[in-house]
Design a protein around this motif. Structure first.
Motif, PDB file in Angstrom:
ATOM      1  N   GLU A 289       0.291  -8.949  13.485  1.00  0.00           N
ATOM      2  CA  GLU A 289      -0.467  -8.010  12.651  1.00  0.00           C
ATOM      3  C   GLU A 289       0.452  -7.210  11.740  1.00  0.00           C
ATOM      4  O   GLU A 289       0.109  -6.969  10.582  1.00  0.00           O
ATOM      5  N   ASP A 290       1.624  -6.808  12.222  1.00  0.00           N
ATOM      6  CA  ASP A 290       2.588  -6.096  11.373  1.00  0.00           C
ATOM      7  C   ASP A 290       3.063  -6.985  10.231  1.00  0.00           C
ATOM      8  O   ASP A 290       3.188  -6.539   9.090  1.00  0.00           O
ATOM      9  N   GLU A 291       3.351  -8.243  10.544  1.00  0.00           N
ATOM     10  CA  GLU A 291       3.824  -9.168   9.515  1.00  0.00           C
ATOM     11  C   GLU A 291       2.730  -9.471   8.491  1.00  0.00           C
ATOM     12  O   GLU A 291       2.993  -9.498   7.281  1.00  0.00           O
ATOM     13  N   ILE A 292       1.512  -9.672   8.949  1.00  0.00           N
ATOM     14  CA  ILE A 292       0.400  -9.922   8.024  1.00  0.00           C
ATOM     15  C   ILE A 292       0.166  -8.696   7.149  1.00  0.00           C
ATOM     16  O   ILE A 292      -0.047  -8.820   5.935  1.00  0.00           O
ATOM     17  N   ASP A 293       0.233  -7.509   7.739  1.00  0.00           N
ATOM     18  CA  ASP A 293       0.086  -6.270   6.983  1.00  0.00           C
ATOM     19  C   ASP A 293       1.149  -6.186   5.885  1.00  0.00           C
ATOM     20  O   ASP A 293       0.855  -5.853   4.734  1.00  0.00           O
ATOM     21  N   PHE A 294       2.388  -6.531   6.213  1.00  0.00           N
ATOM     22  CA  PHE A 294       3.472  -6.522   5.227  1.00  0.00           C
ATOM     23  C   PHE A 294       3.188  -7.535   4.113  1.00  0.00           C
ATOM     24  O   PHE A 294       3.378  -7.233   2.930  1.00  0.00           O
ATOM     25  N   ILE A 295       2.754  -8.714   4.487  1.00  0.00           N
ATOM     26  CA  ILE A 295       2.448  -9.769   3.510  1.00  0.00           C
ATOM     27  C   ILE A 295       1.392  -9.291   2.521  1.00  0.00           C
ATOM     28  O   ILE A 295       1.532  -9.449   1.305  1.00  0.00           O
ATOM     29  N   VAL A 296       0.332  -8.665   3.032  1.00  0.00           N
ATOM     30  CA  VAL A 296      -0.753  -8.192   2.168  1.00  0.00           C
ATOM     31  C   VAL A 296      -0.287  -7.032   1.295  1.00  0.00           C
ATOM     32  O   VAL A 296      -0.502  -7.034   0.076  1.00  0.00           O
TER      33      VAL A 296
ATOM     34  N   GLU B  45      15.921 -13.262  10.407  1.00  0.00           N
ATOM     35  CA  GLU B  45      14.872 -12.650  11.222  1.00  0.00           C
ATOM     36  C   GLU B  45      13.639 -12.495  10.325  1.00  0.00           C
ATOM     37  O   GLU B  45      13.761 -12.299   9.114  1.00  0.00           O
ATOM     38  N   SER B  46      12.454 -12.576  10.894  1.00  0.00           N
ATOM     39  CA  SER B  46      11.213 -12.656  10.114  1.00  0.00           C
ATOM     40  C   SER B  46      10.995 -11.493   9.150  1.00  0.00           C
ATOM     41  O   SER B  46      10.719 -11.713   7.964  1.00  0.00           O
ATOM     42  N   MET B  47      11.103 -10.254   9.605  1.00  0.00           N
ATOM     43  CA  MET B  47      10.834  -9.121   8.706  1.00  0.00           C
ATOM     44  C   MET B  47      11.900  -9.002   7.621  1.00  0.00           C
ATOM     45  O   MET B  47      11.585  -8.666   6.479  1.00  0.00           O
ATOM     46  N   ARG B  48      13.141  -9.288   7.946  1.00  0.00           N
ATOM     47  CA  ARG B  48      14.194  -9.270   6.921  1.00  0.00           C
ATOM     48  C   ARG B  48      13.910 -10.337   5.874  1.00  0.00           C
ATOM     49  O   ARG B  48      14.087 -10.106   4.667  1.00  0.00           O
ATOM     50  N   ALA B  49      13.459 -11.497   6.312  1.00  0.00           N
ATOM     51  CA  ALA B  49      13.115 -12.574   5.380  1.00  0.00           C
ATOM     52  C   ALA B  49      11.944 -12.160   4.490  1.00  0.00           C
ATOM     53  O   ALA B  49      11.975 -12.384   3.274  1.00  0.00           O
ATOM     54  N   LEU B  50      10.918 -11.557   5.082  1.00  0.00           N
ATOM     55  CA  LEU B  50       9.765 -11.117   4.285  1.00  0.00           C
ATOM     56  C   LEU B  50      10.173 -10.077   3.242  1.00  0.00           C
ATOM     57  O   LEU B  50       9.706 -10.113   2.100  1.00  0.00           O
ATOM     58  N   LYS B  51      11.064  -9.168   3.614  1.00  0.00           N
ATOM     59  CA  LYS B  51      11.530  -8.152   2.658  1.00  0.00           C
ATOM     60  C   LYS B  51      12.301  -8.804   1.508  1.00  0.00           C
ATOM     61  O   LYS B  51      12.139  -8.417   0.349  1.00  0.00           O
ATOM     62  N   ALA B  52      13.136  -9.793   1.827  1.00  0.00           N
ATOM     63  CA  ALA B  52      13.888 -10.507   0.782  1.00  0.00           C
ATOM     64  C   ALA B  52      12.944 -11.276  -0.135  1.00  0.00           C
ATOM     65  O   ALA B  52      13.125 -11.293  -1.364  1.00  0.00           O
ATOM     66  N   ILE B  53      11.919 -11.899   0.438  1.00  0.00           N
ATOM     67  CA  ILE B  53      10.938 -12.646  -0.346  1.00  0.00           C
ATOM     68  C   ILE B  53      10.139 -11.695  -1.237  1.00  0.00           C
ATOM     69  O   ILE B  53       9.867 -12.003  -2.399  1.00  0.00           O
TER      70      ILE B  53
ATOM     71  N   PHE C 200      -3.515 -31.119  -0.316  1.00  0.00           N
ATOM     72  CA  PHE C 200      -3.337 -30.032  -1.275  1.00  0.00           C
ATOM     73  C   PHE C 200      -2.965 -30.596  -2.642  1.00  0.00           C
ATOM     74  O   PHE C 200      -2.308 -31.625  -2.738  1.00  0.00           O
ATOM     75  N   LYS C 201      -3.371 -29.876  -3.670  1.00  0.00           N
ATOM     76  CA  LYS C 201      -2.994 -30.237  -5.047  1.00  0.00           C
ATOM     77  C   LYS C 201      -1.943 -29.242  -5.508  1.00  0.00           C
ATOM     78  O   LYS C 201      -2.188 -28.395  -6.362  1.00  0.00           O
ATOM     79  N   GLY C 202      -0.776 -29.329  -4.893  1.00  0.00           N
ATOM     80  CA  GLY C 202       0.319 -28.428  -5.239  1.00  0.00           C
ATOM     81  C   GLY C 202       0.242 -27.124  -4.478  1.00  0.00           C
ATOM     82  O   GLY C 202      -0.535 -26.967  -3.538  1.00  0.00           O
ATOM     83  N   GLY C 203       1.086 -26.181  -4.899  1.00  0.00           N
ATOM     84  CA  GLY C 203       1.115 -24.868  -4.284  1.00  0.00           C
ATOM     85  C   GLY C 203       2.434 -24.591  -3.581  1.00  0.00           C
ATOM     86  O   GLY C 203       3.294 -25.462  -3.436  1.00  0.00           O
ATOM     87  N   GLN C 204       2.568 -23.334  -3.174  1.00  0.00           N
ATOM     88  CA  GLN C 204       3.776 -22.846  -2.508  1.00  0.00           C
ATOM     89  C   GLN C 204       3.427 -22.448  -1.079  1.00  0.00           C
ATOM     90  O   GLN C 204       2.383 -21.844  -0.841  1.00  0.00           O
ATOM     91  N   ALA C 205       4.334 -22.748  -0.148  1.00  0.00           N
ATOM     92  CA  ALA C 205       4.101 -22.391   1.253  1.00  0.00           C
ATOM     93  C   ALA C 205       5.321 -21.705   1.847  1.00  0.00           C
ATOM     94  O   ALA C 205       6.456 -21.888   1.380  1.00  0.00           O
ATOM     95  N   LEU C 206       5.075 -20.920   2.885  1.00  0.00           N
ATOM     96  CA  LEU C 206       6.110 -20.252   3.663  1.00  0.00           C
ATOM     97  C   LEU C 206       5.896 -20.615   5.119  1.00  0.00           C
ATOM     98  O   LEU C 206       4.809 -20.445   5.659  1.00  0.00           O
ATOM     99  N   ASP C 207       6.946 -21.143   5.756  1.00  0.00           N
ATOM    100  CA  ASP C 207       6.924 -21.447   7.188  1.00  0.00           C
ATOM    101  C   ASP C 207       7.895 -20.462   7.824  1.00  0.00           C
ATOM    102  O   ASP C 207       9.103 -20.693   7.867  1.00  0.00           O
ATOM    103  N   LEU C 208       7.366 -19.307   8.289  1.00  0.00           N
ATOM    104  CA  LEU C 208       8.209 -18.169   8.662  1.00  0.00           C
ATOM    105  C   LEU C 208       8.954 -18.358   9.976  1.00  0.00           C
ATOM    106  O   LEU C 208      10.084 -17.926  10.101  1.00  0.00           O
TER     107      LEU C 208
END
Length: 183
Positions: free
Chosen positions: A129-136, A99-107, A40-48
């Motif tokens: 699928e719920d988490e991906i839906d939230f991400i999108v 917890e994953s959904m709490r983390a996604l909401k904070a992010i 990769f040439k830079g970028g940001q990642a999330l390891d949930l």
């Protein structure tokens, strides 16, 4: 378990003790990065569901700039920090116990966007699928971003979720990998 390639190639990674965390095998990890990278040439990642941090650390070793690691298990968070220290990546990361959904909401409140998101939940607790839906819906994925999901090979997840489509699916024994990109 080790870093497969990049600046920390060959560096061993400690696993989380016990049976609550299932680390991604080196074979599966190498296959994932051959599909999405390999570098990769830079970028940001999330390891949930970071576990030992192996996927996020591999991304850092291969050129990702920064990674946010999240895991609910306090022992996992301790191991992630140890592995990051051993790879000298402490200045490129944020590590949270949540917890994953709490983390996604904070992010989402921080309005962050990621080029690469890893979702590797415990097989028995998958809500991919719920988490991906939230991400999108919360615009957490960059326009050219990729979501890598790891799941039980017997689990079937949708070929499209919102404006994401399945880019590639692979099976390695009892492990399934589904990779999504924007349509």
């Amino acid at each position: 378990m080790r870093v497969i390639s990049g600046t920390c190639k060959g560096r061993p990674l400690k696993a989380v003790p016990g049976t609550l965390t299932r680390p991604t095998t080196d074979k599966v990890k190498e296959s994932i990065f051959n599909i999405i990278g390999p570098y990769f040439k830079g970028g940001q990642a999330l390891d949930l569901y970071a576990g030992s941090g192996g996927l996020g650390i591999e991304a850092l070793s291969r050129g990702i700039d920064n990674v946010i690691f999240v895991d609910h298990n306090p022992k996992a968070v301790e191991i992630i920090k140890l592995n990051l220290k051993n790879c000298r990546f402490e200045d490129k990361v944020e590590v949270y116990r949540n917890e994953s959904m709490r983390a996604l909401k904070a992010i989402a409140k921080r309005k962050l966007k990621f080029d690469l998101i890893f979702l590797d939940p415990p097989y028995a607790k998958q809500r991919l699928e719920d988490e991906i839906d939230f991400i999108v819906k919360n615009d957490l994925l960059s326009q050219d971003g990729i979501i890598v999901t790891e799941h039980d090979a017997n689990v079937s997840i949708s070929s499209s979720i919102d404006n994401l489509s399945c880019y590639r699916q692979e099976h390695y024994g009892d492990t399934g990998i589904t990779i999504y990109k924007m349509m």
